[in-house]
Design an enzyme around this catalytic site. Structure first.
Site, PDB file in Angstrom:
ATOM      1  CE1 TYR A 125      -4.380  -1.512   0.814  1.00  0.00           C
ATOM      2  CE2 TYR A 125      -2.863  -3.247   1.452  1.00  0.00           C
ATOM      3  CZ  TYR A 125      -4.147  -2.830   1.120  1.00  0.00           C
ATOM      4  OH  TYR A 125      -5.176  -3.731   1.086  1.00  0.00           O
ATOM      5  CD  GLU A 126      -1.671   5.829  -2.048  1.00  0.00           C
ATOM      6  OE1 GLU A 126      -1.478   5.641  -3.253  1.00  0.00           O
ATOM      7  OE2 GLU A 126      -2.549   6.579  -1.612  1.00  0.00           O
ATOM      8  CB  SER A 127       0.301   3.923   4.050  1.00  0.00           C
ATOM      9  OG  SER A 127       0.023   2.539   4.021  1.00  0.00           O
ATOM     10  N   GLY A 128       3.270   2.817   2.638  1.00  0.00           N
ATOM     11  CA  GLY A 128       4.605   2.304   2.939  1.00  0.00           C
ATOM     12  C   GLY A 128       4.603   0.926   3.569  1.00  0.00           C
TER      13      GLY A 128
END
Lengths: 267, 266
Positions: free
Chosen positions: B63-66
């Site tokens: 996910y783009e939150s890392g």
């Protein structure tokens, strides 16, 4: 060197009318308490910078603090739209709002450039999209080694960055963990910086994957328990998803929002 | 169509399903075990988590939150929910997730959705109408433009509605196949772009010659006319039109058992 001060003192000292202000925290550790203090102190004409404006910027925009918004994803995560932001853009209520719109990768790299003391960052991005037509801080650059054309984005150097963290020690060193987002870059890119924390402790026990911001890169540390709510602080409290859902109805209606705002200002 | 899988006449709840359930199951089936998948929130996240629970236990969710290699017990409401970090192999910063993990092309599949998609698979999540005075302002880019640019391939999951499947998007937020074949190469985009668009009615894939999305599969019980009625361009139908297999009981029980964090459902 960070001074440990009260939140009202920190906001009064560091956030001025007309400043470019970044309140960062990617879904996690969003500095709501600091944002609310900015509203209470009646700051005006701010350029608000955040990858995901989230509820906190919807609130600042609705309260009339903002003149411009720099962002990459402006929704209420998992719920829908940011209605105060949309109202300001569509009707100029309560103040006209200019926007500068990027992608996440673009915003993240703008902070990286700012933190690195560089005028711009290079990435593979934006090619073929309509964003560069509307956003002047997106351009292209030719690689001097291969001749390849790449996207270039202007550095972001906020006047002041505010982050929220789990804890600080008595010297003002700050430690945060979980999803750490872009906070390290946003602090290092800023001219001035404030960290609000859940608590101050004697020793910062190391935590795997934690980001530590040394006291000497910060201007102020202020204790703000539950200062990220209704977002969350990993290891302290969970995201209040119900509050995010409830914001939809409050923010849709100017009257309901105004009532919410009076409650905040009286608190 | 057999009696046990007929969604209309059967009374057993496992032989009926909604269009959304069919879409999530079809999208989940399109992911292969062991692939690395960069997941957008909403419909893609539901489908990717479903695949993880069905046939792809080694699917790598990013996910783009890392959050790298996350396997949340419940579905996240937002892209940065704590449950994603708790169950991740590693959590990295946002600059790192985009620069080190996405940009070099090491992610197999980008799993996206959008408000509008056009016949070349370009996606709009920015505005309906003109940019400066839009009819509707949408949330914007998020991670999608670079996910669409850099993943080896892109799979799109969207409800099939006439207002969403348009001849040309109002704003290109994320590039599909641009204005036709070779456009991605000319733009320097290194991933293959959208290889499949999975909707609640069927599956569209780019024609190898024209790059235009054509109908390659109908979900069980859906007609070509239904799909055409919800598509804003002259939709071509593949000569090898497939029928998506009906959901099996395991798939239905699994999709119905998934809960979103803090949803209040039990």
């Amino acid at each position: 060197m960070a001074k440990i001060v009260s939140l009202p003192q920190a906001v009064s000292d560091l956030v001025h009318d007309g400043d470019t202000v970044a309140l960062e925290g990617f879904t996690h550790l969003i500095p709501f308490a600091a944002g609310h203090e900015i509203i209470r102190q009646g700051r005006r004409g701010l350029t608000l910078v955040r990858m995901t404006p989230d509820l906190i910027y919807d609130q600042l925009i609705g309260a009339g603090c903002a003149a411009k918004l720099v962002f990459s994803w402006g929704g209420n995560p998992g719920v829908g739209s940011l209605h105060r932001m949309r109202d300001a853009l569509a009707t100029g209520w309560p103040a006209p709002l200019e926007i500068e719109e990027h992608s996440h990768a673009g915003m993240a790299n703008r902070y990286v450039a700012g933190a690195s003391g560089l005028p711009f960052a290079v990435l593979r991005g934006y090619a073929g999209t309509d964003l560069p037509t509307h956003t002047s801080t997106i351009s292209t650059v030719e690689c001097p080694f291969t001749g390849e054309r790449l996207a270039a984005v202007a550095a972001l150097n906020p006047d002041v960055t505010v982050v929220h963290a789990q804890r600080a020690d008595r010297a003002g060193n700050v430690q945060l963990w979980g999803i750490t987002g872009v906070q390290k870059e946003a602090v290092l890119a800023a001219r001035r910086s404030l960290a609000t924390v859940e608590e101050i402790v004697d020793d910062l026990t190391p935590v795997p994957g934690a980001v530590v911001l040394p006291a000497w890169v910060l201007d102020a540390v202020a204790v703000a328990p539950r200062g990220a709510a209704p977002s969350y602080a990993h290891g302290y409290y969970d995201r209040d998803n119900a509050a995010y859902r409830e914001w939809d109805a409050i923010s849709r209606d100017r009257e309901a929002f105004s009532r919410w705002l009076r409650t905040l200002e009286d608190a | 169509m057999t009696g046990t899988t007929d969604p209309v006449s059967a009374t057993d709840p496992l032989s009926r399903w909604s269009a959304d359930e069919m879409m999530s199951i079809a999208a989940a089936r399109s992911l292969r075990d062991g692939q690395a998948c960069f997941v957008g929130i909403g419909l893609p996240s539901t489908a990717a988590n479903l695949a993880l629970r069905l046939h792809a236990p080694n699917l790598v969710l990013i996910y783009e939150s890392g959050t790298l290699e996350t396997r949340p017990e419940e579905l996240p409401l937002s892209i940065g929910d704590g449950i994603l970090a708790d169950s991740a192999l590693s959590v990295v910063s946002v600059p790192e997730i985009f620069n080190y993990w996405l940009q070099p092309g090491r992610i197999d599949v980008g799993f996206l959705s959008g408000a509008q998609i056009d016949r070349f698979g370009n996606i709009n999540t920015t505005v309906i109408g003109e940019y400066d005075e839009p009819d509707v302002r949408l949330p914007g880019s998020g991670g999608a433009p670079e996910i669409a640019a850099s993943c080896r391939e892109v799979i799109v999951v969207m409800r099939h509605r006439l207002r969403a499947f348009v001849e040309q998007v109002d704003f290109v937020t994320s590039v599909g196949h641009g204005n036709g074949p070779m456009d991605r190469q000319l733009l320097g985009l290194r991933g293959a772009g959208p290889v499949r668009v999975i909707t609640d009615l069927g599956v569209l894939e780019p024609d190898p010659e024209t790059a235009e999305l054509v109908l390659t599969a109908l979900h069980h019980g859906v007609t070509v006319e239904q799909v055409r009625a919800e598509t804003g361009w002259q939709l071509q139908v593949s000569a090898d039109l497939m029928i998506t297999a009906a959901p099996n009981p395991t798939e239905l029980e699994t999709v119905r058992g998934m809960r979103t964090v803090g949803s209040g459902e039990s």
